[in-house]
Design a protein around this motif. Structure first.
Motif, mmCIF file in Angstrom:
data_model
loop_
_atom_site.group_PDB
_atom_site.id
_atom_site.type_symbol
_atom_site.label_atom_id
_atom_site.label_comp_id
_atom_site.label_asym_id
_atom_site.label_seq_id
_atom_site.Cartn_x
_atom_site.Cartn_y
_atom_site.Cartn_z
ATOM 1 N N TYR A 826 0.842 -1.191 0.000
ATOM 2 C CA TYR A 826 0.000 0.000 0.000
ATOM 3 C C TYR A 826 0.883 1.248 0.000
ATOM 4 O O TYR A 826 1.169 1.838 1.055
ATOM 5 C CB TYR A 826 -0.947 -0.027 1.195
ATOM 6 C CG TYR A 826 -1.686 -1.345 1.271
ATOM 7 C CD1 TYR A 826 -2.687 -1.642 0.355
ATOM 8 C CD2 TYR A 826 -1.329 -2.315 2.205
ATOM 9 C CE1 TYR A 826 -3.346 -2.865 0.378
ATOM 10 C CE2 TYR A 826 -1.981 -3.543 2.234
ATOM 11 C CZ TYR A 826 -2.983 -3.805 1.313
ATOM 12 O OH TYR A 826 -3.623 -5.025 1.318
ATOM 13 N N PRO A 827 1.351 1.652 -1.199
ATOM 14 C CA PRO A 827 2.362 2.721 -1.294
ATOM 15 C C PRO A 827 1.937 4.043 -0.663
ATOM 16 O O PRO A 827 2.776 4.775 -0.143
ATOM 17 C CB PRO A 827 2.579 2.858 -2.805
ATOM 18 C CG PRO A 827 1.424 2.180 -3.454
ATOM 19 C CD PRO A 827 0.990 1.108 -2.512
ATOM 20 N N GLU A 828 0.629 4.370 -0.727
ATOM 21 C CA GLU A 828 0.213 5.649 -0.132
ATOM 22 C C GLU A 828 0.566 5.704 1.351
ATOM 23 O O GLU A 828 1.146 6.688 1.833
ATOM 24 C CB GLU A 828 -1.297 5.845 -0.315
ATOM 25 C CG GLU A 828 -1.818 7.111 0.360
ATOM 26 C CD GLU A 828 -3.324 7.238 0.312
ATOM 27 O OE1 GLU A 828 -3.859 8.161 0.977
ATOM 28 O OE2 GLU A 828 -3.981 6.437 -0.378
ATOM 29 N N TRP A 829 0.224 4.639 2.068
ATOM 30 C CA TRP A 829 0.441 4.645 3.518
ATOM 31 C C TRP A 829 1.897 4.353 3.867
ATOM 32 O O TRP A 829 2.403 4.842 4.890
ATOM 33 C CB TRP A 829 -0.502 3.655 4.193
ATOM 34 C CG TRP A 829 -1.920 4.003 3.852
ATOM 35 C CD1 TRP A 829 -2.747 3.347 3.017
ATOM 36 C CD2 TRP A 829 -2.615 5.166 4.283
ATOM 37 N NE1 TRP A 829 -3.947 4.010 2.904
ATOM 38 C CE2 TRP A 829 -3.892 5.132 3.676
ATOM 39 C CE3 TRP A 829 -2.293 6.232 5.124
ATOM 40 C CZ2 TRP A 829 -4.836 6.128 3.885
ATOM 41 C CZ3 TRP A 829 -3.242 7.226 5.340
ATOM 42 C CH2 TRP A 829 -4.505 7.174 4.725
ATOM 43 N N VAL A 830 2.585 3.610 3.003
ATOM 44 C CA VAL A 830 4.022 3.391 3.208
ATOM 45 C C VAL A 830 4.760 4.714 3.083
ATOM 46 O O VAL A 830 5.612 5.053 3.921
ATOM 47 C CB VAL A 830 4.552 2.360 2.186
ATOM 48 C CG1 VAL A 830 6.082 2.319 2.212
ATOM 49 C CG2 VAL A 830 3.993 0.978 2.485
ATOM 50 N N ALA A 831 4.457 5.489 2.034
ATOM 51 C CA ALA A 831 5.123 6.775 1.830
ATOM 52 C C ALA A 831 4.831 7.734 2.974
ATOM 53 O O ALA A 831 5.740 8.407 3.499
ATOM 54 C CB ALA A 831 4.667 7.372 0.498
ATOM 55 N N LYS A 832 3.577 7.811 3.379
ATOM 56 C CA LYS A 832 3.219 8.707 4.488
ATOM 57 C C LYS A 832 3.924 8.297 5.777
ATOM 58 O O LYS A 832 4.369 9.147 6.564
ATOM 59 C CB LYS A 832 1.698 8.698 4.689
ATOM 60 C CG LYS A 832 0.929 9.429 3.601
ATOM 61 C CD LYS A 832 -0.566 9.394 3.868
ATOM 62 C CE LYS A 832 -1.336 10.194 2.821
ATOM 63 N NZ LYS A 832 -2.797 10.191 3.051
ATOM 64 N N SER A 833 4.050 6.993 5.995
ATOM 65 C CA SER A 833 4.678 6.504 7.228
ATOM 66 C C SER A 833 6.186 6.754 7.223
ATOM 67 O O SER A 833 6.770 7.126 8.254
ATOM 68 C CB SER A 833 4.386 5.014 7.401
ATOM 69 O OG SER A 833 3.004 4.807 7.576
ATOM 70 N N TYR A 834 6.830 6.543 6.085
ATOM 71 C CA TYR A 834 8.262 6.846 5.996
ATOM 72 C C TYR A 834 8.522 8.308 6.343
ATOM 73 O O TYR A 834 9.393 8.636 7.161
ATOM 74 C CB TYR A 834 8.771 6.574 4.574
ATOM 75 C CG TYR A 834 9.385 5.211 4.370
ATOM 76 C CD1 TYR A 834 10.497 4.798 5.122
ATOM 77 C CD2 TYR A 834 8.899 4.350 3.388
ATOM 78 C CE1 TYR A 834 11.077 3.546 4.918
ATOM 79 C CE2 TYR A 834 9.466 3.102 3.178
ATOM 80 C CZ TYR A 834 10.551 2.705 3.940
ATOM 81 O OH TYR A 834 11.135 1.476 3.739
ATOM 82 N N LEU A 835 7.774 9.206 5.687
ATOM 83 C CA LEU A 835 7.993 10.631 5.899
ATOM 84 C C LEU A 835 7.720 11.015 7.350
ATOM 85 O O LEU A 835 8.506 11.739 7.981
ATOM 86 C CB LEU A 835 7.104 11.443 4.967
ATOM 87 C CG LEU A 835 7.236 12.968 5.074
ATOM 88 C CD1 LEU A 835 8.656 13.405 4.738
ATOM 89 C CD2 LEU A 835 6.231 13.668 4.147
ATOM 90 N N ALA A 836 6.584 10.521 7.898
ATOM 91 C CA ALA A 836 6.230 10.847 9.280
ATOM 92 C C ALA A 836 7.270 10.310 10.249
ATOM 93 O O ALA A 836 7.610 10.962 11.252
ATOM 94 C CB ALA A 836 4.845 10.290 9.613
ATOM 95 N N SER A 837 7.817 9.122 9.971
ATOM 96 C CA SER A 837 8.842 8.535 10.839
ATOM 97 C C SER A 837 10.105 9.382 10.816
ATOM 98 O O SER A 837 10.699 9.688 11.868
ATOM 99 C CB SER A 837 9.164 7.107 10.377
ATOM 100 O OG SER A 837 10.184 6.538 11.177
ATOM 101 N N GLY A 838 10.536 9.798 9.601
ATOM 102 C CA GLY A 838 11.730 10.639 9.507
ATOM 103 C C GLY A 838 11.541 11.953 10.238
ATOM 104 O O GLY A 838 12.444 12.424 10.948
ATOM 105 N N GLN A 839 10.376 12.557 10.081
ATOM 106 C CA GLN A 839 10.114 13.836 10.758
ATOM 107 C C GLN A 839 10.104 13.660 12.274
ATOM 108 O O GLN A 839 10.567 14.544 13.016
ATOM 109 C CB GLN A 839 8.793 14.419 10.259
ATOM 110 C CG GLN A 839 8.839 14.888 8.814
ATOM 111 C CD GLN A 839 7.488 15.289 8.272
ATOM 112 O OE1 GLN A 839 6.454 14.809 8.733
ATOM 113 N NE2 GLN A 839 7.477 16.161 7.272
ATOM 114 N N ALA A 840 9.588 12.532 12.751
ATOM 115 C CA ALA A 840 9.584 12.273 14.194
ATOM 116 C C ALA A 840 11.018 12.132 14.710
ATOM 117 O O ALA A 840 11.367 12.651 15.792
ATOM 118 C CB ALA A 840 8.775 11.019 14.491
ATOM 119 N N PHE A 841 11.863 11.431 13.963
ATOM 120 C CA PHE A 841 13.266 11.305 14.356
ATOM 121 C C PHE A 841 13.925 12.685 14.415
ATOM 122 O O PHE A 841 14.696 12.984 15.339
ATOM 123 C CB PHE A 841 14.028 10.404 13.366
ATOM 124 C CG PHE A 841 13.910 8.939 13.667
ATOM 125 C CD1 PHE A 841 14.230 8.443 14.931
ATOM 126 C CD2 PHE A 841 13.481 8.050 12.679
ATOM 127 C CE1 PHE A 841 14.127 7.075 15.199
ATOM 128 C CE2 PHE A 841 13.371 6.696 12.948
ATOM 129 C CZ PHE A 841 13.688 6.200 14.211
#
Length: 884
Positions: A826-841
């Motif tokens: 599910y690329p939409e949610w994978v992409a959103k999760s990657y970005l959100a994870s990086g921003q959280a870090f």
């Protein structure tokens, strides 16, 4: 005026259908102040007679009419017959009328009229006689008397009518009595002959002129005479009559809405004669001519009945609301509110019905209050407002324990717990309340339903043996009850859950045989079909549904039974035979938008066709829509619905053969090419979704609205509610979205879109900042095995978002990582999760971890076209300028 027979049946009439009669002081003089000594007889002294007379006059003025009659009759016995005694005869008659001795008044007025056929108070005597006739229900004589008064219209001199309004007052009294006696034709003839205000004013002025001329003549001839003379008494009497006639004129001139009582009676006569259109004209005339009169409330009330009588219910409903808005404190308001509630219920407008009944409850009394409390409870029951319904039903039982609906109210209160699907303890509460009802109502007509619901509670508790025992006991206790099919269906559900499929099949077949309800037959036979399909018993599956078709060939469910017969044939290897069998029977229903089984048949035909393989070397097959069109002989000018269903067949064939892009395009074509008013509920559902996904939100909204408006009982309504919720979210209206998603679940049970509705609820709660509620829902979705897929990825992402918003960034990162590690499809949610994870870090100051996350994301080629990828590239450049 008598209550209209068109009024709300069984309600308490808190106000009159028309305003009261015209109240004007009667013209003329009731008493003379002294009596001429020349009228004495025998040895009676003038002083003694004067004393008796004065005592009678004093008694009359104090309201002691019986004593005044006795004293005046003594005067008549002692005085010689004379014109001077005229007023005494009249006063005796008037006293009898005032004290309620109507028969005595009739005799006394007749005596006066016999003795003084040209008397000065002739009109007043006739008016009094008319009143007495009305009071004793002697209508023919009352009509004759009122005619005699009307014949005096043009009479001049002392015998004319001093107060024309009093004649109208009597006319309306007779009209009311005739209406009460169910004689509307006579009443209409009478009231139509009555004078209007402008005519009365003209006649009254003319009469005043006549009286003034008489007074001047009498004044000239009575010069030098005292009040104790006959001439003086007549002079003074005329002066009083002039004054009273002038007062009457002033009253009529000041009362601009004087004609309303007459017009209301006329309209009422039309209503009683079943001529509501003519009544409507009169009521509208009142409302337009007298916009400021408080009495127009009666006209508006009558207009409501008139529009209701001709079945203009929406207009009548609007008029009821207008009445409540304009006359909120009127004594008629509770009755009108109750009528508005009933009309709204007829229109299936439960929201407005609840509002109307609520107004009625706050202002009603007596029988009407009893009725509207029960009706408000019933309306809230229909709205699934279980707590509100229970409050009204409990109030009814408390206030009217012996009321005609007490049994019904008590039981409906008890089962509100059973029906409240939002209450996690519903079955516990329901079992307790229903058992309490049974204990307190051992002879209730609802016992069969109560014991059935107790069996359902046992099933819900997973106490399967107890549930079966309850079903068996029910059948012994109520062997002939109409709920038997429901109980057998429940018994089948329990047996199926316990794994006893053979017994379950027999129970469902028993339910089918015992039922005349399409809902029960459809449910039970579909369960039989699924069970036999699981057993792969194709012969019996074919036999059961073929037999059902033979028994009920004209049933609206028959097309669904053809579905099972064809399914059995296809499963038995008879592919071509099953496809042709369906083709032979689906055509007759292809243009019927109300038959939702057509889409099921089409889907099965597509599924059967998709199993056939084209031999190598064979020429390319025509499009599926062309194949079906040729087989069913679809004409070029076929209806839009037929063409859309043929296209739907093509979409399903493409879907079953894994040509999803072509399938989606075919469904979208239905939405773009076919007007929503032409489509069936299933097609509105799927094409509306396709339109929304394509970005054509305005047209999608038309399709969702059409689905709800045209098919209010369709199983596919959950598509529309979910679609409306999705549209509301795109407009950032999370509150409205939440309401739509909740409607999908509460109003329809969400048979097709429960997952989507639950996801929508969760996203709406998140958007509203209700993180606790959102967390519960997202956790439910993420943990549901049957919903695994994109909904899981979405839920994990939002759980991460909630954690971050609540300040727990490490927890949020864990959720994000679960998405891009375990849900890569599910690329939409994978992409959103990657970005959100990086921003959280980054927010945690862990730049190497953030850069690593962005690097990993950018290496994933499947995410190249996602909008988050460009943001990640920018962030990575900022963290590591050497990265490319």
């Amino acid at each position: 005026m008598p209550k209209s027979r068109h009024a709300l049946s069984g309600t308490h009439n808190t106000g009159r259908a028309c305003p009261g009669k015209i109240r004007l002081r009667t013209a003329g003089v009731l008493l003379i102040t002294s009596i001429s000594l020349g009228t004495l007889s025998g040895q009676t002294t003038a002083a003694a007679l004067e004393t008796t007379f004065n005592q009678g006059a004093d008694a009359y003025n104090k309201g002691d009419y019986a004593r005044s009659i006795t004293l005046f009759e003594q005067v008549l016995k002692q005085a010689k017959p004379s014109p001077a005694l005229e007023s005494i005869y009249f006063t005796i008659a008037q006293a009898r009328l005032l004290m309620g001795d109507h028969n005595g008044a009739i005799e006394a007025f007749r005596t006066y009229l016999r003795l003084y056929p040209n008397g000065a108070q002739l009109n007043d005597a006739r008016a009094g006689l008319t009143k007495a006739f009305i009071a004793t229900k002697r209508m023919p004589e009352a009509l004759a008397a009122i005619d005699s008064l009307r014949n005096l219209r043009e009479r001049s001199g002392s015998q004319g009518i001093d107060n024309y309004a009093s004649v109208l007052d009597l006319t309306l009294s007779i009209t009311d009595s005739l209406l009460a006696d169910k004689k509307p034709a006579q009443a209409l003839e009478l009231v139509q002959a009555a004078l209007f205000r402008d005519e009365i004013i003209e006649a009254q002025r003319r009469r005043i002129g006549q009286l003034e001329r008489l007074y001047k003549l009498t004044l000239a001839t009575s010069a030098g005479t005292g009040a104790d003379s006959v001439i003086g008494a007549n002079r003074d009497a005329l002066a009083t009559r002039v004054k009273n006639a002038q007062d009457a004129l002033k009253f009529i001139e000041e009362k601009t809405d004087f004609d309303i009582p007459r017009l209301l009676r006329q309209a009422q006569c039309y209503m009683e004669l079943d001529r509501p259109w003519e009544a409507t004209v009169v009521y509208n005339e009142i409302l337009s001519q007298f916009p400021e009169s408080p009495d127009r409330a009666y006209a508006l009330r009558g207009l409501i009945f008139a529009r209701q009588m001709v079945n203009k219910l929406a207009e009548a409903q609007s008029l009821c609301q207008r009445f409540i808005d304009q006359f909120p404190t009127s004594p008629l308001a509770p009755e009108i509110a109750a009528i508005g509630g009933q009309i709204s219920s007829q229109l299936q407008d439960d929201k407005n019905a609840e509002a109307f009944f609520g107004v009625a409850v706050t202002g009603s009394q007596g029988d009407m209050l009893e009725r509207v409390i029960f009706q408000l409870g019933g309306t809230r029951f229909s709205l699934s407002d279980w707590a509100g319904a229970r409050a009204m039903f409990d109030r009814y039982v408390r206030d009217y324990p012996k009321g005609q609906w007490a049994d019904n109210a008590a039981y409906r209160s008890a089962i509100t717990w059973f029906l409240d699907i939002a209450d996690v303890e519903r079955y516990t509460k329901a079992e307790k309340s229903i058992q309490a009802f049974i204990d307190t109502h051992p002879s209730s007509e609802y016992l069969a339903d109560a014991y059935y619901r107790l069996a359902v509670c046992k099933f819900a508790y997973q106490e399967y043996k107890a549930a079966l025992t309850a079903c068996a006991e029910w059948q012994k206790r109520f062997p002939e009850n109409s709920l038997l099919p429901e109980v057998l269906s429940l018994q089948g559900d329990v047996q199926k859950t316990m794994g006893d499929t053979d017994a379950a099949t027999e129970s469902y077949l028993g339910a089918t045989a015992a039922s005349s309800s399409d809902d029960v037959i459809s449910y039970a036979l579909n369960e039989v079909g699924r069970l036999l399909e699981q057993k792969r018993d194709w012969a019996r599956l074919d036999s059961v549904f073929s037999g059902q078709i033979e028994r009920q060939p004209d049933s609206k469910l028959a097309l669904g039974w053809y579905y099972w017969v064809a399914r059995a044939k296809a499963r038995a290897g008879q592919i071509d035979e099953s496809w042709n069998f369906l083709a032979d029977h689906v055509g007759v229903q292809l243009d019927n938008p109300a038959n939702e089984d057509v889409e099921k048949i089409i889907e099965l035909m597509a599924q059967i066709r998709s199993r056939q393989r084209t031999p190598e070397g064979a020429p390319p097959a025509p499009l599926p829509s062309v194949q079906l069109g040729e087989r069913l002989h679809i004409a070029d000018d076929a209806s839009p619905l037929i063409k859309a269903r043929v296209l739907y067949y093509q979409a399903r064939v493409f879907g079953f053969t894994r040509k999803q892009a072509q399938a989606d395009a075919s469904i979208l074509s239905i939405g773009t090419q076919t007007p929503p008013e032409s489509l069936s509920a299933p097609l509105l559902a799927v094409s509306g979704e396709a339109l929304f996904k394509s970005g054509n939100t305005e047209r999608a909204e038309l399709f969702f609205n059409a689905l709800l408006e045209r098919f209010p009982n369709s199983d596919y309504r959950d598509f529309a509610y979910v679609g409306q919720g999705d549209l509301a979210l795109t407009k950032n209206d999370a509150q409205a979205a939440l309401a739509h998603y909740t409607d999908a679940i509460k109003k329809t049970g969400a048979p097709h879109r429960q997952r989507e509705a639950t996801v929508g609820q969760a996203r709406s709660q998140f958007a509203l900042g209700n993180f606790a509620e959102a967390t519960k829902l997202f956790e439910l979705i993420a943990g549901a095995k049957e919903w695994r897929g994109e909904a899981t990825a979405l839920s994990l992402f939002y759980l991460g978002e909630i954690a971050v918003k609540q300040g727990d960034l490490p927890k949020g990162i864990i959720f994000y990582q679960r998405v891009f590690v375990s849900h890569v499809r599910y690329p939409e949610w994978v992409a959103k999760s990657y970005l959100a994870s990086g921003q959280a870090f980054e927010s945690l100051g862990k730049k190497p971890e953030a850069a690593k996350t962005y690097h990993e994301m950018l290496r994933n080629e499947r995410l190249a076209d996602q909008p988050q990828t460009a943001v990640a590239r920018t962030r990575l450049k900022a963290l590591d300028p050497s990265s490319s």
